[in-house]
Write an enzyme that holds these catalytic residues in place. Structure first.
Site, short mmCIF file in Angstrom:
data_model
loop_
_atom_site.label_atom_id
_atom_site.label_comp_id
_atom_site.label_asym_id
_atom_site.label_seq_id
_atom_site.Cartn_x
_atom_site.Cartn_y
_atom_site.Cartn_z
N ALA A 160 3.65 -4.04 5.15
CA ALA A 160 4.70 -3.23 4.16
C ALA A 160 3.69 -2.93 2.84
N GLY A 201 6.72 0.39 9.69
CA GLY A 201 7.46 0.25 11.13
C GLY A 201 7.57 -1.00 11.83
N ARG A 356 -8.48 29.74 24.33
CA ARG A 356 -7.06 28.78 24.00
C ARG A 356 -7.46 27.08 24.47
N GLU A 448 -1.56 5.92 7.59
CA GLU A 448 -2.90 5.21 7.47
C GLU A 448 -3.93 5.95 6.56
C1 LIG Z 1 -3.02 -6.50 23.37
C2 LIG Z 1 -1.67 -5.92 23.15
C3 LIG Z 1 -1.04 -4.66 23.75
C4 LIG Z 1 0.03 -4.41 23.31
C5 LIG Z 1 0.00 -2.91 22.82
C6 LIG Z 1 -0.41 -2.72 21.60
C7 LIG Z 1 -1.20 -1.55 21.14
C8 LIG Z 1 -2.11 -1.57 19.98
C9 LIG Z 1 -3.02 -0.38 20.06
C10 LIG Z 1 -2.71 0.49 19.17
C11 LIG Z 1 -3.38 1.81 19.24
C12 LIG Z 1 -3.58 2.41 17.90
C13 LIG Z 1 -2.35 3.15 17.07
C14 LIG Z 1 -2.29 2.34 15.60
C15 LIG Z 1 -1.03 2.47 15.37
C16 LIG Z 1 -0.62 2.14 14.28
C17 LIG Z 1 0.30 2.65 13.35
C18 LIG Z 1 0.03 2.74 11.85
C19 LIG Z 1 1.08 3.14 11.08
C20 LIG Z 1 0.82 3.50 9.83
C21 LIG Z 1 0.58 2.41 8.74
C22 LIG Z 1 0.50 2.51 7.52
O1 LIG Z 1 0.34 3.91 7.09
S1 LIG Z 1 -0.01 1.59 6.39
C23 LIG Z 1 -0.29 2.17 4.92
C24 LIG Z 1 -1.43 2.94 4.75
N1 LIG Z 1 -1.96 3.45 3.60
C25 LIG Z 1 -2.93 4.02 3.27
O2 LIG Z 1 -3.80 4.15 3.99
C26 LIG Z 1 -3.11 4.35 1.79
C27 LIG Z 1 -4.38 5.28 1.45
N2 LIG Z 1 -5.16 4.71 -0.05
C28 LIG Z 1 -6.12 4.13 0.42
O3 LIG Z 1 -6.57 3.67 1.29
C29 LIG Z 1 -6.62 3.92 -1.11
O4 LIG Z 1 -5.79 4.10 -2.14
C30 LIG Z 1 -7.63 4.94 -1.47
C31 LIG Z 1 -7.39 6.22 -1.20
C32 LIG Z 1 -8.89 4.45 -0.77
C33 LIG Z 1 -8.26 4.72 -2.92
O5 LIG Z 1 -8.43 3.30 -3.32
P1 LIG Z 1 -8.52 3.20 -5.03
O6 LIG Z 1 -7.67 4.07 -5.90
O7 LIG Z 1 -8.47 1.81 -5.03
O8 LIG Z 1 -10.06 3.54 -5.26
P2 LIG Z 1 -11.14 4.77 -5.74
O9 LIG Z 1 -10.68 5.93 -4.92
O10 LIG Z 1 -11.00 4.67 -7.29
O11 LIG Z 1 -12.22 4.33 -5.17
C34 LIG Z 1 -13.06 3.37 -5.68
C35 LIG Z 1 -14.03 2.85 -4.75
O12 LIG Z 1 -13.54 2.14 -3.81
C36 LIG Z 1 -14.21 2.54 -2.50
N3 LIG Z 1 -13.20 2.17 -1.64
C37 LIG Z 1 -11.71 2.55 -1.26
N4 LIG Z 1 -11.17 2.27 -0.23
C38 LIG Z 1 -12.15 1.67 0.38
C39 LIG Z 1 -12.23 0.82 1.55
N5 LIG Z 1 -11.22 0.68 2.15
N6 LIG Z 1 -13.47 0.26 1.82
C40 LIG Z 1 -14.68 0.19 1.39
N7 LIG Z 1 -14.60 1.03 0.00
C41 LIG Z 1 -13.48 1.48 -0.64
C42 LIG Z 1 -14.25 4.05 -2.97
O13 LIG Z 1 -15.12 4.59 -1.91
C43 LIG Z 1 -14.78 4.24 -4.25
O14 LIG Z 1 -16.19 3.66 -4.20
P3 LIG Z 1 -17.32 4.47 -5.20
O15 LIG Z 1 -16.92 3.89 -6.64
O16 LIG Z 1 -18.46 3.73 -4.95
O17 LIG Z 1 -17.25 5.84 -5.03
C1 LIG Z 2 5.02 7.74 10.95
C2 LIG Z 2 4.72 7.23 9.64
C3 LIG Z 2 4.45 5.60 9.91
C4 LIG Z 2 4.13 4.92 8.75
N1 LIG Z 2 4.10 3.51 8.71
C5 LIG Z 2 3.80 2.97 7.77
C6 LIG Z 2 3.67 1.65 7.69
O1 LIG Z 2 3.70 1.06 8.71
N2 LIG Z 2 3.47 0.88 6.48
C7 LIG Z 2 3.29 1.38 5.42
O2 LIG Z 2 2.92 0.73 4.37
N3 LIG Z 2 3.40 2.78 5.13
C8 LIG Z 2 3.49 3.64 6.43
N4 LIG Z 2 3.59 4.88 6.23
C9 LIG Z 2 3.60 5.58 4.95
C10 LIG Z 2 2.11 6.21 4.99
O3 LIG Z 2 0.96 5.36 4.82
C11 LIG Z 2 2.09 7.09 3.65
O4 LIG Z 2 2.98 7.97 3.81
C12 LIG Z 2 0.57 7.87 3.34
O5 LIG Z 2 -0.38 6.67 3.11
C13 LIG Z 2 0.73 8.88 2.40
O6 LIG Z 2 1.42 8.47 1.22
P1 LIG Z 2 2.66 9.25 0.40
O7 LIG Z 2 3.71 9.34 1.49
O8 LIG Z 2 2.68 8.58 -0.70
O9 LIG Z 2 2.08 10.56 0.35
P2 LIG Z 2 1.57 11.36 -1.09
O10 LIG Z 2 0.31 10.16 -1.61
O11 LIG Z 2 2.54 11.40 -2.08
O12 LIG Z 2 0.91 12.69 -0.90
C14 LIG Z 2 1.81 13.64 -1.00
C15 LIG Z 2 0.62 14.98 -1.37
O13 LIG Z 2 0.05 14.48 -2.58
C16 LIG Z 2 -1.54 14.80 -2.11
N5 LIG Z 2 -2.17 13.84 -2.57
C17 LIG Z 2 -1.87 12.48 -3.07
N6 LIG Z 2 -2.90 12.07 -3.79
C18 LIG Z 2 -3.84 12.78 -3.99
C19 LIG Z 2 -5.03 12.76 -4.70
N7 LIG Z 2 -5.55 11.62 -5.28
N8 LIG Z 2 -6.03 13.82 -4.62
C20 LIG Z 2 -5.46 15.09 -4.12
N9 LIG Z 2 -4.09 15.35 -3.43
C21 LIG Z 2 -3.47 14.09 -3.48
C22 LIG Z 2 -1.64 14.44 -0.66
O14 LIG Z 2 -2.84 15.20 -0.30
C23 LIG Z 2 -0.32 15.13 -0.26
O15 LIG Z 2 -0.60 16.37 0.02
C24 LIG Z 2 3.99 5.66 7.49
C25 LIG Z 2 4.08 6.90 7.56
C26 LIG Z 2 4.50 7.97 8.55
C27 LIG Z 2 4.71 9.17 8.54
#
Ligand SMILES: CCCCCCCCCCCCCCCCCCCCCC(=O)SCCNC(=O)CCNC(=O)[C@H](O)C(C)(C)COP(=O)(O)OP(=O)(O)OC[C@H]1O[C@@H](n2cnc3c(N)ncnc32)[C@H](O)[C@@H]1OP(=O)(O)O
Ligand SMILES: Cc1cc2nc3c(=O)[nH]c(=O)nc-3n(C[C@H](O)[C@H](O)[C@H](O)COP(=O)(O)OP(=O)(O)OC[C@H]3O[C@@H](n4cnc5c(N)ncnc54)[C@H](O)[C@@H]3O)c2cc1C
Length: 664
Positions: A160, A201, A356, A448
């Site tokens: 979450a 989820g 295609r 993700e």
């Molecule tokens: C065996 C069992 C069998 C049973 C079967 C079971 C089967 C199992 C098999 C399953 C099959 C597969 C399917 C999967 C399914 C899953 C479904 C998933 C569902 C979805 C879940 C979700 O949806 S869950 C929410 C995800 N929500 C995000 O994903 C937020 C994105 N948002 C950010 O991730 C951060 O917000 C973002 C942008 C980085 C900025 O973060 P921030 O603002 O803090 O950072 P800045 O941009 O300021 O960056 C500052 C500096 O940190 C560096 N940095 C940032 N992150 C870093 C990092 N991670 N590691 C290292 N460095 C990092 C960066 O590179 C900069 O480095 P520098 O300074 O050197 O340039």
């Molecule tokens: C099917 C599904 C399952 C999910 N499951 C989970 C879950 O299990 N757990 C969980 O925690 N979350 C989950 N999520 C949420 C998901 O991780 C978020 O929706 C995703 O990380 C995007 O964030 P947001 O929705 O706030 O989009 P936003 O960040 O609001 O994005 C909206 C728009 O703004 C733009 N934008 C945002 N920031 C910037 C930036 N810095 N620069 C330029 N453009 C930007 C994006 O490109 C996009 O066009 C799920 C979502 C979906 C659709």
């Protein structure tokens, strides 16, 4: 007068008009292949063992009646879909030890596809994120304690993080976890409406625990987002006092998953429920920071890698469906003749159809190959971090996983849509599997890490490398070494038959390098008159283009390298053409970048186009066999159009017959 026969009788009458046995066209296609299918399958799946395991898992699922579907899932309403998926999940988990599925990259996704289909369900987040979070973020001494319950399925968890108001921008999450040193507890709270968790989820109805991302406050100071293990429901599955939880309603797809919302009202958890492997809060409230600020995001990096493999397989399956269908589409309905009087053709013979299908088939191979070695890289990085807090590889892994996630999920979703269109009207039916496939895959562009946001993370990494190269003292990650190579003025690409892999790689690297430095120069120029973040925003379209090109170059290089490892000469020849088609198609699609500044001449560009046409013709006779090389069973494919035997029409009739509207 006799009464009209029932819909069921009518269906049977039609069905009897259509032949049994494999469709002769598809058989002919298979017989005409230039390579041995088994050898090719071993190459695609790396070895015979993996292929055998696929077969074992298939036979296991097929022999267990509890995995059967009494009613076809397409005809269920949402409640029924959730019931079905939950029933299947239980059977899937109950049988886990018997079939010994432990490998998350290959076997687990296959087992899940065979039992449930293309769906996120009540256990997706438990296995996909909750367990990885525990593995990545729990101290060794605790992993056998309360956390073992999760691994042993005594508790069911989710992840979450996302809130109504913030998803991408994690630093602005609003849920708070305030440490109370007097009781040694954290108080988890939702201070505003926009702080409510939204999307996790399995949260709506199923999970009783969650890994919750919240802003940590201790000794009156804010320490940024941290992860906490939070119990949400009691033993009778009712929400605990201070917890409000529910389902967020139907979505574009994945409706068997109960994505939910979550609100906390000053809800208390013990101090040890903070995930403290990297950062800690001592009993007196002292905060110990992690060795790297972003280690708290480690589970997301791991899941991005998992997703890449999972998504690529969707594109492979979509290509299998469209290619097989294109081979049989002509026996009942003819689309036109190429040479008048010579009879009509399979739609697979149209050059436009090949254009295609085959680039999408090509696209499905490199990403799946890639992920196998990325899996080992990720294991290596995790080991380095665990053993001696070596963080050197973390930025590289973050940039690579973010970039591959963004490029591949987009290409997969676009590819599935293109393949759906290539099947005409039947592609629009859910019987084809394309609608469910697309809805599943396109979600991956958002979850993700939203794709543009991920590309901008890659761009940060690239700009850092460009700065180091310009400073003359680069310390380059392996994936970025080419950025320091000298500029190249002209392209080397010639005819597809004569140009070498090195020529192709040279041209991709040169174009990407140029794009990276052009963007870097623009950014640094803007930074002279603007604030850094404003300049970044002004450049962000170019930044994304450079990031995409960097990832595509990486994929091309790795596809070509992987083909060189193929030991069977006949398979290698076909795969090599496919790899070149992949590269040439990317050049053709990104022509602007390649022709800029006269790098690729018009003559060379024409060669690329001609090369594509010739490669389509060269691969055409092998296309069905190449689709077969994915070794996807009918149960896994779940598509009437993509059936192995090619008997599409009787199967379509049979499928339609199950519609509740035909029951009376
Ligand atoms: C065996 C069992 C069998 C049973 C079967 C079971 C089967 C199992 C098999 C399953 C099959 C597969 C399917 C999967 C399914 C899953 C479904 C998933 C569902 C979805 C879940 C979700 O949806 S869950 C929410 C995800 N929500 C995000 O994903 C937020 C994105 N948002 C950010 O991730 C951060 O917000 C973002 C942008 C980085 C900025 O973060 P921030 O603002 O803090 O950072 P800045 O941009 O300021 O960056 C500052 C500096 O940190 C560096 N940095 C940032 N992150 C870093 C990092 N991670 N590691 C290292 N460095 C990092 C960066 O590179 C900069 O480095 P520098 O300074 O050197 O340039
Ligand atoms: C099917 C599904 C399952 C999910 N499951 C989970 C879950 O299990 N757990 C969980 O925690 N979350 C989950 N999520 C949420 C998901 O991780 C978020 O929706 C995703 O990380 C995007 O964030 P947001 O929705 O706030 O989009 P936003 O960040 O609001 O994005 C909206 C728009 O703004 C733009 N934008 C945002 N920031 C910037 C930036 N810095 N620069 C330029 N453009 C930007 C994006 O490109 C996009 O066009 C799920 C979502 C979906 C659709």
């Amino acid at each position: 007068m006799e009464r009209d026969s029932s819909p069921s009788d009518q269906f049977h009458r039609y069905k009897n008009l259509i032949q049994n046995g494999d469709n002769p066209d598809i058989t002919k296609e298979r017989q005409g292949a230039s390579f041995n299918l088994y050898n090719m399958q071993c190459f695609v799946y790396e070895n015979d063992h993996k292929l055998q395991r696929r077969q074992e898992i298939l036979e296991f699922v097929e022999s267990h009646r509890e995995f059967d579907d009494p009613v076809h899932p397409h005809f269920l309403n949402r409640d029924e879909q959730i019931d079905r998926a939950t029933r299947k999940c239980l059977a899937m988990v109950d049988n886990l030890d018997a079939i010994d599925v432990t490998d998350y990259f290959d076997e687990a996704p296959l087992y899940q596809l065979l039992t449930i289909g293309r769906e996120l369900h009540c256990l997706s987040l438990h296995y996909g994120m909750f367990l990885p979070t525990i593995q990545v973020h729990t101290e060794k001494s605790l992993i056998l304690g309360p956390f073992q319950m999760a691994a042993s399925k005594a508790i069911l968890g989710t992840f979450a993080q996302t809130e109504l108001g913030h998803g991408s921008n994690l630093s602005k999450l609003e849920t708070t976890a305030t440490y109370d040193a007097t009781t040694k507890e954290f108080v988890i709270h939702t201070p505003t409406m926009s702080a409510g968790k939204w999307w996790p989820g399995g949260l709506g109805k199923s999970a009783n625990y969650a890994a919750v991302m919240a802003q940590l406050y201790t000794s009156g100071e804010s320490k940024g987002p941290h992860l906490f293990m939070v119990q949400l429901r009691d033993n009778a599955h009712a929400p605990l006092p201070g917890v409000t939880v529910g389902d967020i309603g139907p979505k574009l797809g994945n409706n068997a998953n109960d994505n939910g919302f979550l609100i906390f009202d000053h809800y208390r958890i013990p101090r040890r429920n903070m995930f403290m492997k990297y950062s800690k809060v001592e009993a007196d409230g002292t905060y110990i920071p992690p060795p790297h600020a972003k280690l708290g995001f480690g589970a997301m990096v791991l899941v991005r890698l998992l997703m890449i493999r999972d998504q690529t397989c969707q594109l492979g399956a979509a290509a299998v469906i469209a290619i097989r269908y294109s081979a049989v589409r002509h026996s009942a309905v003819r689309q036109g003749e190429i040479n008048e009087g010579e009879g009509e053709v399979q739609i697979l013979d149209y050059r436009t159809q090949q254009y295609r299908l085959l680039p999408q088939l090509a696209r499905s191979f490199p990403s799946s190959q890639r992920m196998r070695s990325r899996n080992s890289t990720s294991k290596y990085v995790t080991k380095q971090i665990n053993n001696n807090a070596n963080m050197e590889l973390l930025p590289e892994l973050h940039a690579l996983s973010s970039g591959l996630k963004a490029v591949i999920t987009w290409e997969v979703a676009q590819g599935i849509e293109q393949l759906r269109l290539s099947c005409g009207g039947h592609g629009y039916s859910r019987a084809s599997a394309f609608p469910d496939m697309y809805a599943y895959a396109v979600g991956g562009c958002t979850y993700e890490g939203e794709n543009i946001v991920m590309l901008l993370q890659v761009a940060r990494f690239l700009m850092m490398i460009a700065k180091e190269v310009r400073s003359g003292n680069p310390k380059l990650a392996e994936i970025a070494e080419y950025i320091a190579k000298p500029d190249a003025v002209t392209a080397r690409i010639s005819s597809w038959k004569t140009c070498s892999d090195e020529d192709i790689i040279h041209d991709f690297e040169a174009v990407t390098r140029k794009l990276i430095f052009a963007t870097f120069d623009r950014l640094t120029t803007l930074e002279r008159t603007m604030k850094k973040k404003e300049a970044w925003n002004a450049c962000s379209i170019d930044l994304c283009k450079a990031a995409r090109m960097h990832v595509k170059t990486y994929l091309v290089k790795n596809f070509l390298a992987r083909v060189r490892t193929c030991e069977d000469p006949a398979s290698r020849t076909v795969m090599h053409t496919l790899a070149k088609l992949y590269a040439f198609d990317l050049i053709s699609g990104g022509g602007g970048h390649f022709m800029k500044g006269g790098f690729l001449s018009e003559k060379q560009f024409n060669e690329v186009q001609l090369g594509i046409y010739e490669m389509l013709a060269a691969i055409r006779p092998d296309s069905v066999a190449l689709a077969d090389s994915w070794a996807i069973s009918d149960l896994e494919l779940r598509s009437v159009l993509g059936r192995r035997d090619g008997n599409v029409y009787p199967a379509l009739l049979e499928w339609a017959q199950q519609s509740p509207l035909n029951q009376n």
